[in-house]
Design a protein around this motif. Structure first.
Motif, PDB file in Angstrom:
ATOM      1  N   THR C   7     104.692  54.752  11.069  1.00 33.87           N
ATOM      2  CA  THR C   7     103.179  54.201  11.079  1.00 33.87           C
ATOM      3  C   THR C   7     103.740  52.495  11.859  1.00 33.87           C
ATOM      4  O   THR C   7     104.489  52.015  11.452  1.00 33.87           O
ATOM      5  CB  THR C   7     102.804  53.798   9.756  1.00 33.87           C
ATOM      6  OG1 THR C   7     102.566  55.208   9.257  1.00 33.87           O
ATOM      7  CG2 THR C   7     101.700  53.162   9.887  1.00 33.87           C
ATOM      8  N   ASN C   9     102.831  49.201  12.930  1.00 36.98           N
ATOM      9  CA  ASN C   9     102.067  47.708  12.737  1.00 36.98           C
ATOM     10  C   ASN C   9     102.326  46.770  13.980  1.00 36.98           C
ATOM     11  O   ASN C   9     103.389  46.179  13.705  1.00 36.98           O
ATOM     12  CB  ASN C   9     102.362  47.283  11.437  1.00 36.98           C
ATOM     13  CG  ASN C   9     101.474  45.898  11.155  1.00 36.98           C
ATOM     14  OD1 ASN C   9     100.431  45.797  11.869  1.00 36.98           O
ATOM     15  ND2 ASN C   9     101.892  45.203   9.871  1.00 36.98           N
ATOM     16  N   PHE C  10     101.467  46.849  14.749  1.00 38.85           N
ATOM     17  CA  PHE C  10     101.958  46.009  16.163  1.00 38.85           C
ATOM     18  C   PHE C  10     101.402  44.568  16.057  1.00 38.85           C
ATOM     19  O   PHE C  10     100.008  44.380  16.013  1.00 38.85           O
ATOM     20  CB  PHE C  10     101.252  46.969  17.341  1.00 38.85           C
ATOM     21  CG  PHE C  10     101.876  46.636  18.664  1.00 38.85           C
ATOM     22  CD1 PHE C  10     103.000  47.445  19.187  1.00 38.85           C
ATOM     23  CD2 PHE C  10     101.408  45.620  19.354  1.00 38.85           C
ATOM     24  CE1 PHE C  10     103.446  47.109  20.399  1.00 38.85           C
ATOM     25  CE2 PHE C  10     102.182  45.045  20.683  1.00 38.85           C
ATOM     26  CZ  PHE C  10     103.096  46.054  21.035  1.00 38.85           C
ATOM     27  N   GLU C  11     102.254  43.693  16.512  1.00 37.36           N
ATOM     28  CA  GLU C  11     101.832  42.319  16.491  1.00 37.36           C
ATOM     29  C   GLU C  11     100.531  42.341  17.418  1.00 37.36           C
ATOM     30  O   GLU C  11     100.452  42.416  18.601  1.00 37.36           O
ATOM     31  CB  GLU C  11     103.084  41.314  16.847  1.00 37.36           C
ATOM     32  CG  GLU C  11     102.653  39.734  16.577  1.00 37.36           C
ATOM     33  CD  GLU C  11     103.730  39.142  17.487  1.00 37.36           C
ATOM     34  OE1 GLU C  11     104.646  39.592  17.684  1.00 37.36           O
ATOM     35  OE2 GLU C  11     103.530  37.684  17.009  1.00 37.36           O
ATOM     36  N   ASP C  13      97.688  43.457  17.015  1.00 39.24           N
ATOM     37  CA  ASP C  13      96.572  44.476  16.821  1.00 39.24           C
ATOM     38  C   ASP C  13      95.929  44.663  15.532  1.00 39.24           C
ATOM     39  O   ASP C  13      96.480  43.789  14.901  1.00 39.24           O
ATOM     40  CB  ASP C  13      97.297  46.001  17.227  1.00 39.24           C
ATOM     41  CG  ASP C  13      96.232  46.930  17.714  1.00 39.24           C
ATOM     42  OD1 ASP C  13      94.915  46.519  17.441  1.00 39.24           O
ATOM     43  OD2 ASP C  13      96.738  48.098  18.149  1.00 39.24           O
ATOM     44  N   PHE C  14      94.988  45.327  15.322  1.00 34.08           N
ATOM     45  CA  PHE C  14      94.248  45.074  14.022  1.00 34.08           C
ATOM     46  C   PHE C  14      94.331  46.238  13.129  1.00 34.08           C
ATOM     47  O   PHE C  14      93.945  46.208  11.913  1.00 34.08           O
ATOM     48  CB  PHE C  14      92.843  45.066  14.504  1.00 34.08           C
ATOM     49  CG  PHE C  14      92.103  46.633  14.794  1.00 34.08           C
ATOM     50  CD1 PHE C  14      92.116  47.162  16.013  1.00 34.08           C
ATOM     51  CD2 PHE C  14      91.123  46.807  13.905  1.00 34.08           C
ATOM     52  CE1 PHE C  14      91.642  48.224  16.162  1.00 34.08           C
ATOM     53  CE2 PHE C  14      90.538  48.079  13.882  1.00 34.08           C
ATOM     54  CZ  PHE C  14      90.870  49.068  15.370  1.00 34.08           C
ATOM     55  N   VAL C  15      95.151  47.412  13.411  1.00 31.01           N
ATOM     56  CA  VAL C  15      95.053  48.518  12.598  1.00 31.01           C
ATOM     57  C   VAL C  15      96.388  49.284  12.923  1.00 31.01           C
ATOM     58  O   VAL C  15      97.227  49.022  13.786  1.00 31.01           O
ATOM     59  CB  VAL C  15      94.070  49.466  13.099  1.00 31.01           C
ATOM     60  CG1 VAL C  15      94.459  50.089  14.565  1.00 31.01           C
ATOM     61  CG2 VAL C  15      93.718  50.669  12.128  1.00 31.01           C
ATOM     62  N   LEU C  16      96.867  49.957  11.755  1.00 30.64           N
ATOM     63  CA  LEU C  16      98.119  50.869  11.672  1.00 30.64           C
ATOM     64  C   LEU C  16      97.770  51.937  12.422  1.00 30.64           C
ATOM     65  O   LEU C  16      96.662  52.456  12.258  1.00 30.64           O
ATOM     66  CB  LEU C  16      98.587  51.019  10.340  1.00 30.64           C
ATOM     67  CG  LEU C  16      98.931  49.783   9.472  1.00 30.64           C
ATOM     68  CD1 LEU C  16      99.610  50.321   7.882  1.00 30.64           C
ATOM     69  CD2 LEU C  16      99.645  48.759  10.046  1.00 30.64           C
ATOM     70  N   GLN C  17      98.756  52.641  13.180  1.00 28.05           N
ATOM     71  CA  GLN C  17      98.640  53.836  13.812  1.00 28.05           C
ATOM     72  C   GLN C  17      99.925  54.769  13.618  1.00 28.05           C
ATOM     73  O   GLN C  17     100.701  54.383  13.503  1.00 28.05           O
ATOM     74  CB  GLN C  17      98.445  53.476  15.219  1.00 28.05           C
ATOM     75  CG  GLN C  17      97.217  52.745  15.643  1.00 28.05           C
ATOM     76  CD  GLN C  17      97.017  52.405  17.133  1.00 28.05           C
ATOM     77  OE1 GLN C  17      96.436  53.142  17.991  1.00 28.05           O
ATOM     78  NE2 GLN C  17      97.757  51.601  17.949  1.00 28.05           N
ATOM     79  N   GLN C  56     108.758  46.581   7.517  1.00 27.58           N
ATOM     80  CA  GLN C  56     107.718  45.586   6.921  1.00 27.58           C
ATOM     81  C   GLN C  56     108.550  44.728   5.974  1.00 27.58           C
ATOM     82  O   GLN C  56     109.258  45.235   4.999  1.00 27.58           O
ATOM     83  CB  GLN C  56     106.534  46.302   6.396  1.00 27.58           C
ATOM     84  CG  GLN C  56     105.618  45.564   5.509  1.00 27.58           C
ATOM     85  CD  GLN C  56     104.174  46.180   5.483  1.00 27.58           C
ATOM     86  OE1 GLN C  56     103.544  46.372   6.328  1.00 27.58           O
ATOM     87  NE2 GLN C  56     103.983  46.257   4.362  1.00 27.58           N
ATOM     88  N   THR C  78     106.261  52.649   7.675  1.00 30.69           N
ATOM     89  CA  THR C  78     105.615  51.335   8.457  1.00 30.69           C
ATOM     90  C   THR C  78     106.476  50.490   9.143  1.00 30.69           C
ATOM     91  O   THR C  78     107.541  49.720   8.371  1.00 30.69           O
ATOM     92  CB  THR C  78     104.502  50.730   7.564  1.00 30.69           C
ATOM     93  OG1 THR C  78     103.659  51.449   7.246  1.00 30.69           O
ATOM     94  CG2 THR C  78     103.880  49.593   8.888  1.00 30.69           C
ATOM     95  N   GLU C  80     107.215  47.313  11.952  1.00 31.73           N
ATOM     96  CA  GLU C  80     106.538  46.044  12.652  1.00 31.73           C
ATOM     97  C   GLU C  80     107.090  45.982  13.885  1.00 31.73           C
ATOM     98  O   GLU C  80     108.188  45.979  14.154  1.00 31.73           O
ATOM     99  CB  GLU C  80     106.487  44.911  11.959  1.00 31.73           C
ATOM    100  CG  GLU C  80     105.765  44.839  10.276  1.00 31.73           C
ATOM    101  CD  GLU C  80     105.972  43.550   9.720  1.00 31.73           C
ATOM    102  OE1 GLU C  80     105.120  43.457   8.920  1.00 31.73           O
ATOM    103  OE2 GLU C  80     106.752  42.822  10.070  1.00 31.73           O
ATOM    104  N   ILE C  82     107.191  43.853  17.168  1.00 32.44           N
ATOM    105  CA  ILE C  82     107.079  42.170  17.405  1.00 32.44           C
ATOM    106  C   ILE C  82     107.479  41.966  18.680  1.00 32.44           C
ATOM    107  O   ILE C  82     108.539  42.412  19.234  1.00 32.44           O
ATOM    108  CB  ILE C  82     108.019  41.383  16.222  1.00 32.44           C
ATOM    109  CG1 ILE C  82     107.720  42.141  14.978  1.00 32.44           C
ATOM    110  CG2 ILE C  82     107.751  39.897  16.380  1.00 32.44           C
ATOM    111  CD1 ILE C  82     106.181  41.620  14.285  1.00 32.44           C
TER     112      ILE C  82
END
Lengths: 328, 501, 88, 104
Positions: C7, C9-11, C13-17, C56, C78, C80, C82
């Motif tokens: 998953t 979590n891209f710095e 961006d607004f949503v997990l993908q 994370q 998840t 991240e 960065i």
């Protein structure tokens, strides 16, 4: 990809569009409304094994009463919410008109005190019985596998509240006319202790704890309700007329109009159930199991109705006629 | 006139508890269906519904309400409101009917559960009327959109949505099934009627009615505000149940149910109501922002009522207040970016004028969501449409079933709230969603989110086509930009202006 | 070699993908796979920057050449992604 | 508005009906003034609905509304346009009361 077909608007919901007939308002707003039959493993969108999912899997979808498509059920009266209120507001205007007129004519003062005593014992406690019908209809409705069946049961539930309300209303009026007869005070005691009610009490307590949808709807619609309606509406009404209580006779007539409507959808339901092999025998077996309880209830109740010698036999025969008329 | 007043006979009509003899009390009222609070029948006989209604009053008043709503519909049928409505407003109606109509019908069975299984006779009668109300809401909200079904294929979803695995509908079902379809009678009264109906339905049925009236859609405004008059009555079923529970030392259990239901409702409304109020409703018709409506209905009215009942603010109050300004912007961006997976055409709602409004209502919007929208806008203006559509799935929360999201851009705070439970890794969109799961894991643990299903190979082929097929959303139904990207012209003109300078 | 879901979590961006990677992918390859779904879609590219991967809640980045199989992730965990400035 | 201010919005004591627009709503506004002497009646017209509120308690009487409407009116007819309300409710045969138990 050239074979993509763009979906075009249709004249009605896609689930009704394949049929040739233009759908009625009833069909547009009443059919196929439950969504708990999407996934056999999990009626509701939660853990498949949680309590309520297991409840519906067992009691609704795994009942022995089978049909390939219960959603094909249609209420012959095509009652929708809007027409229900139109119809029943009219009926209530009639009934409360009766209450008003008879009150103005001091109807209750003319009643024989002995008959008033019978009303206290045999009529006023019926609010518990009608409330039991209300509860039973609410249960059968919530576990029915088709929204068209559910709706019939919910309207029937509301009608039962109607009967209960009339009874409560008349109980209070009778309390005013006969302050020493225990109206408004003794109903629960009669319902819980008087032998005339114990048959019905046993019948409804057992019906209310029948969880399998198939057995519950058969017991309620084909055994319990016919027994209540034939004994506590029709035979009580006849006894009332005989004892100069015109108002109660007219009131039970008005309530039997609801009962007739319930019987019309019940007839359609039975006809549909009988399309599936095996259901006849199953329903007959359930009825054979429930009818003796109902017969005893009728016997105990009708036996106490004043001046109604053949009431029990007539009521019992009427319940048989209803079932026989449906092929059961 | 010689008829009795209501209160002369009302109490008799609700004196209907009896002591069962031929079956045990726990058989007549199984604790799992009646409520596992350990309170006997007599405790529940203290229940006193504050909003009283009798059967004859009910059928009369309801007949009158229907006469009003149906006559307004008939009178306005020829005025072509739907045909002439802004495409954004059409999307409001499509989203509303799809997510709401059959959910309301299902609520009739939740009311029927209270009717059959509550030990409080007053509740049983009120729920009888509540059950009837919900049939009304289901039937009207199918009848009214049905007149548009021949004009627009997406309107078919007013009926069809609940039968599908469309992601927003999985979320809607998960919420409604959790608070109303699978709970005992008393919990339904607290979670559905008290928490949801005295709180959130006001947002959808009155807040949105205010926008509808501004938008000139009087049929819709009249319909939904009429529905809310029923809700305002039967929503009162829960209050006295709370009082009985509190009086019998069950405050914590009551509070927990309120907190669970309130949070789930908030999440669902953040995706359903937030975007339609702040992005789809044409700017000139917006009565208030979503946040202002939330403040009016949930903070000032609902939470005030809750404290008056003797309950506390939810433990997550600060999180909730913070999310009021944030979550729905992400939900909007998600449903817009993944627009082929919804049954309406999302309105982007990000022209410069709209952005000014958003910045005014939500200070900092341009530095956060605006940053992401800048990229989307550039792609659309440049005709780089491949980048304006998704190629993977958003990760969704195992509780609310909605994308796990947060604030982007300069305020980037997106975070996962994971939990390992019995060897499986669950993901949650917030601390609160995870807390709800932990209260009763057995209710939720075996459920698969749409992402779980994708990973389990239940969605084939494993691409957008497969996902759309799984969601039963076909060409002609799936969403695209409500205004066919007309708003991009404004940005093209701005670019041309800048070049010319 | 096995498909492995992570998953992202891209710095910014607004949503997990959901990002499918391979157990043999390095962290740089994970970051690149995640970037496909964020950069140029909702997050502006930052020329000259590189993208780093971390768990994370962790401040430390995972080594750029570490393989997914060596990182000990749980499926769908998840990570991240960065931005790291060139000077860093 | 920052969240500290927003979070205080529940600290109010306003009670009363939220009516659908129409002649009944107008009659209720007038009745609220008549039936609650000495109280300020706050009216907030949102077009689709109208908030009619007072501090802590508001009583509406059937007779007053009937007089304002100039036609027969029964208390429970209020429901036709009573979309919502603030506070707790107590419904009687010829009056209705909105109130809070606590004062914040």
């Amino acid at each position: 990809m050239s074979d993509i077909q763009i979906l075009k608007p249709q004249k009605t919901w896609s689930h009704l569009a394949a049929r040739r007939r233009k759908p009625s308002e009833y069909e547009i707003v009443s059919t196929n409304l439950h969504y708990n039959d999407r996934d056999a493993a999990s009626p509701y969108e939660l853990d498949p094994g949680m309590f309520m999912n297991e409840w519906y899997k067992k009691h609704t979808f795994d009942t022995a009463l089978k049909h390939a498509d219960w959603n094909a059920f249609r209420d012959p009266d095509e009652v929708v919410y809007r027409t229900y209120n139109l119809m029943q507001d009219g009926q209530e205007t009639y009934v409360f008109g009766l209450f008003n007129q008879f009150n103005e004519r001091e109807h209750d003062k003319a009643l024989d005190p002995r008959w008033a005593g019978s009303l206290g014992r045999l009529y006023a406690p019926a609010r518990f019985l009608f409330h039991a019908l209300q509860m039973a209809s609410a249960y059968v409705g919530q576990v029915s596998p088709a929204s068209t069946l559910t709706n019939c049961n919910y309207f029937q539930m509301a009608d039962s509240l109607r009967w209960l309300s009339h009874t409560a209303y008349r109980t209070r009026e009778l309390a005013l006319a006969f302050p020493d007869q225990g109206f408004g005070r003794d109903e629960r005691r009669y319902w819980e202790q008087d032998p005339v009610w114990q048959g019905f009490r046993e019948l409804v307590e057992k019906a209310l704890t029948t969880w399998d949808w198939g057995e519950a709807i058969v017991a309620l619609s084909l055994v319990v309700k016919p027994a209540v309606e034939e004994a506590v509406l029709r035979q009580l009404g006849a006894s009332a007329r005989h004892n100069g209580d015109t108002l109660l006779g007219l009131l039970t007539d008005a309530q039997l109009i609801d009962a007739d409507r319930h019987r019309r959808w019940t007839a359609a339901f039975v006809a549909m159930a009988l399309e599936t092999t095996g259901n006849l025998e199953l329903m007959m077996a359930w009825i054979a199991c429930w009818a003796p309880l109902a017969d005893r209830a009728i016997e105990a109740y009708c036996g106490a109705l004043p001046d109604a010698p053949g009431a029990a036999d007539a009521a019992r025969a009427a319940t048989r006629d209803i079932r026989r008329g449906l092929g059961l | 006139m010689a008829v009795l007043n209501r209160m002369d006979w009302y109490d008799l009509a609700r004196s209907t508890n009896w002591t069962p003899k031929y079956v045990a009390e726990d058989e007549l009222f199984p604790p799992k269906l009646s409520g596992e609070f350990g309170l006997p029948l007599t405790a529940w006989e203290e229940y006193d519904e504050p909003y009283k209604q009798t059967y004859p009053e009910y059928v009369k008043v309801q007949r009158e309400k229907d006469a009003g709503a149906y006559s307004v519909k008939a009178a306005l049928e020829r005025s072509r409101i739907f045909e002439n409505a802004d495409p954004g407003w059409k999307s409001v109606m499509k989203a509303h009917y799809g997510a709401i109509a059959r959910g309301e019908y299902a609520a009739a069975s939740a009311e029927a559960r209270m009717m059959r299984f509550s030990k409080a006779p007053g509740m049983r009668n009120m729920a009888t009327l509540g059950c009837m109300d919900e049939i009304r809401h289901g039937q009207m909200q199918l009848y009214f959109p049905h007149e548009h079904v021949a004009k627009d294929r997406q309107m078919d979803w007013a009926f069809k949505a609940y039968d599908t695995n469309e992601w927003a509908m999985i979320a809607a079902r998960h919420f409604f099934d959790d608070i109303m379809m699978t709970r005992d009678a008393i919990s339904v009264s607290i979670m559905l009627t008290f928490s949801f109906e005295t709180g959130f339905t006001n947002m959808q049925f009155l807040g949105l009615a205010a926008d509808a009236a501004e938008a000139g859609d009087h049929t819709f405004a009249n319909l939904i505000s009429s529905i809310q008059t029923d809700e305002s009555r039967h929503a009162q079923i829960g209050g006295p149940a709370l009082k009985v529970l509190i009086a019998n030392g069950q405050k914590q259990e009551a509070q927990k149910r309120v907190d669970i239901a309130l949070w789930g409702a908030w999440k669902l409304f953040s995706v359903l109501t937030g975007p339609i109020m702040d992005y789809y409703t044409p700017l000139e018709h917006r009565k208030q922002s979503f946040k202002e409506f939330m403040e009016e209905w949930i903070v000032a009215q609902f939470e005030r009522a809750l404290t008056d009942m003797g309950l506390d603010l939810p433990w997550y109050w600060d999180i909730f207040l913070k999310d009021l300004s944030e979550t729905h912007h992400g939900m909007h961006m998600g449903s817009y970016y993944w627009r082929p997976t919804v049954w309406w055409n999302p309105s982007a709602g990000i022209t410069p004028a709209e952005r000014d409004w958003l910045e005014e209502k939500y200070p900092g919007w341009n530095d956060t969501w605006g940053q992401c929208w800048d990229v989307i806008i550039d792609n659309v203006v440049d005709g780089n449409m491949a980048k304006a559509y998704p190629e993977t799935l958003p990760y969704v929360c195992n509780m609310c079933q909605l994308p796990i999201l947060g604030t982007p851009g300069k305020g980037w705070n997106v975070k996962d709230y994971p939990l390992e439970y019995q060897g499986r890794l669950y993901h949650f969109g917030s601390e609160v969603d995870r807390w709800v799961f932990e209260q009763e894991p057995e209710r939720y643990a075996g459920h698969l989110s749409i992402v779980d299903r994708f990973l389990a190979g239940m969605i084939q082929p494993m691409n957008l086509e497969g996902a759309l097929a799984y969601m039963n959303i076909g060409p002609g139904e799936c969403g695209d930009d409500a205004h066919n990207y007309a708003w991009a012209e404004v940005y093209r003109a701005l670019r041309a202006e800048r070049k010319a300078v | 070699m096995a498909l492995f879901p992570l998953t992202s979590n891209f710095e910014g961006d607004f949503v997990l993908q959901l990002v499918p990677v391979d157990t043999e992918n390095t962290m740089d390859e994970v970051a690149a796979a995640a970037a496909v779904h964020s950069v140029g879609r909702r997050v502006r590219d930052r020329p000259g920057h590189i993208l780093r991967v971390r768990r994370q809640g962790s401040e430390a980045f995972l080594p750029r050449d570490m393989k997914v199989a060596e990182a000990g992730f749980m499926p769908t965990e998840t990570v991240e992604i960065i931005w790291q400035a060139p000077a860093a | 508005m920052n969240t500290a201010v927003l979070g205080q919005a529940y600290r109010n004591n306003l009670v009363g009906p939220v009516m659908r627009a129409g002649d009944l709503a107008q009659a209720v506004i007038e009745a609220a003034r008549t039936d609650n002497p000495g109280k300020d009646i706050f009216v907030d017209d949102k077009r689709a609905y109208i908030r009619i509120h007072a501090e802590q308690e508001m009583i509406l009487r059937q007779a007053t509304i009937e007089e304002e409407l100039g036609r027969p009116f029964r208390m429970n007819d209020l429901e036709v346009d009573l979309s919502s309300f603030a506070g707790q409710i107590e419904s009687g045969d010829d009056s209705i009361r909105f109130y809070f138990v606590k004062k914040l």
